[in-house]
Design a protein around this motif. Sequence first.
Motif, short mmCIF file in Angstrom:
data_model
loop_
_atom_site.label_atom_id
_atom_site.label_comp_id
_atom_site.label_asym_id
_atom_site.label_seq_id
_atom_site.Cartn_x
_atom_site.Cartn_y
_atom_site.Cartn_z
N ALA A 1 0.83 -1.21 0.00
CA ALA A 1 0.00 0.00 0.00
C ALA A 1 0.87 1.26 0.00
O ALA A 1 0.55 2.25 -0.68
N ARG A 2 1.95 1.23 0.73
CA ARG A 2 2.84 2.40 0.74
C ARG A 2 3.50 2.59 -0.62
O ARG A 2 3.68 3.73 -1.09
N ALA A 3 3.88 1.48 -1.27
CA ALA A 3 4.46 1.59 -2.61
C ALA A 3 3.45 2.17 -3.59
O ALA A 3 3.80 2.98 -4.46
N LEU A 4 2.19 1.80 -3.45
CA LEU A 4 1.14 2.37 -4.28
C LEU A 4 1.03 3.87 -4.04
O LEU A 4 0.93 4.67 -4.99
N ALA A 5 1.04 4.26 -2.78
CA ALA A 5 0.93 5.68 -2.45
C ALA A 5 2.08 6.47 -3.06
O ALA A 5 1.89 7.59 -3.56
#
Length: 347
Positions: free
Chosen positions: A337-341
């Motif tokens: 999720a952080r990589a997506l953000a």
Amino acid sequence: MRVLFRADAGASIGAGHVMRCLAVAEAVQELGGDALFAAASLPSALEERLRAAGIAVHRIDAAPGSAADLAATRAIAVEADAAAIVLDGYGFSEGWRAGLAETGLPILAFDDAGTGEPIHAGLIVNAAPDAASLPYRKGNPDARLLLGPAYAPLRREVREAAAAAKPPLEERRGLLVTFGGSDPLGLTAPVIERLAPRLPTGVWLDVAVGGAVRDVAAVEAAAGRLKDSVRLHRDTPRMGHLMAQAGLAVSAAGTTTGELAAIGTPAVLVTIADNQLEAARQSEALGWCALVAGQTEGAPERIVDVALELWADPARRRTMAGKLAGIVDGQGALRIARALAEAITPR
């Protein structure tokens, strides 16, 4: 950040694609974002589960992987003002993926093959132990690769169960049996029919079945006949708890593999599809599970024999559980999720 997840589930393909997307969707929500799903095939029980998690679901009235499916997915992304798309499934051709990439949105794709073919995604996830050795760069030179067990996506309730205190392995009297959301090979009923009568006194089976299981009537009948030693769980939202209470799990290989590894429960992993075999072999090589090919003749008997052999050897099961320390830390969904953000460019 609003993320559109495109994944399907059903009797033939199981629920794994949707469930690992759900894990990331929960993490997106935890980071303050919004998640929605688009599906061309989705059992009602899974749709209800997604909606209960505060996730909107869009049904696509088209064959999965078709041109109409692509057009509908793109339209949903535009209508929902999605900032990124997560794609999970084997039925999307390279042309389909290229067409999705033409939206210009950041795309994250789950991949279990690592053939080196173009995936047309800026982020690629494969949580298999040796994923870093696969030739992803050949066809995806600019993609950000999220590879290895650190990126195993676990649902929130599994993460919580992994972090909670658990009974010592030798004190656990439950043996978990689960063949995924659909059990496409129909292994659940024959395994419990053979395994339950041979359990030691005071040991029981926790049998978990998903909403897409086709022969659920046979499973319920078998569980009813053996009710003194079988506890049946339908579409349970507490799989993490069942895993944490089990002294051994008999499980389909696939998304459940990372969950068992994070919780620390030794397992008999059963491959139910060819694309699971390599990752399952890698898990077996790490020493925390035994492997049985579910697609072979006599598989139920072999599964039961291996499970009983392991149950009768607590020392070996403790050793297997010890091999799990640090393999999966439970934070994979949050990392994804952080990589997506980070991939989402402010508009």
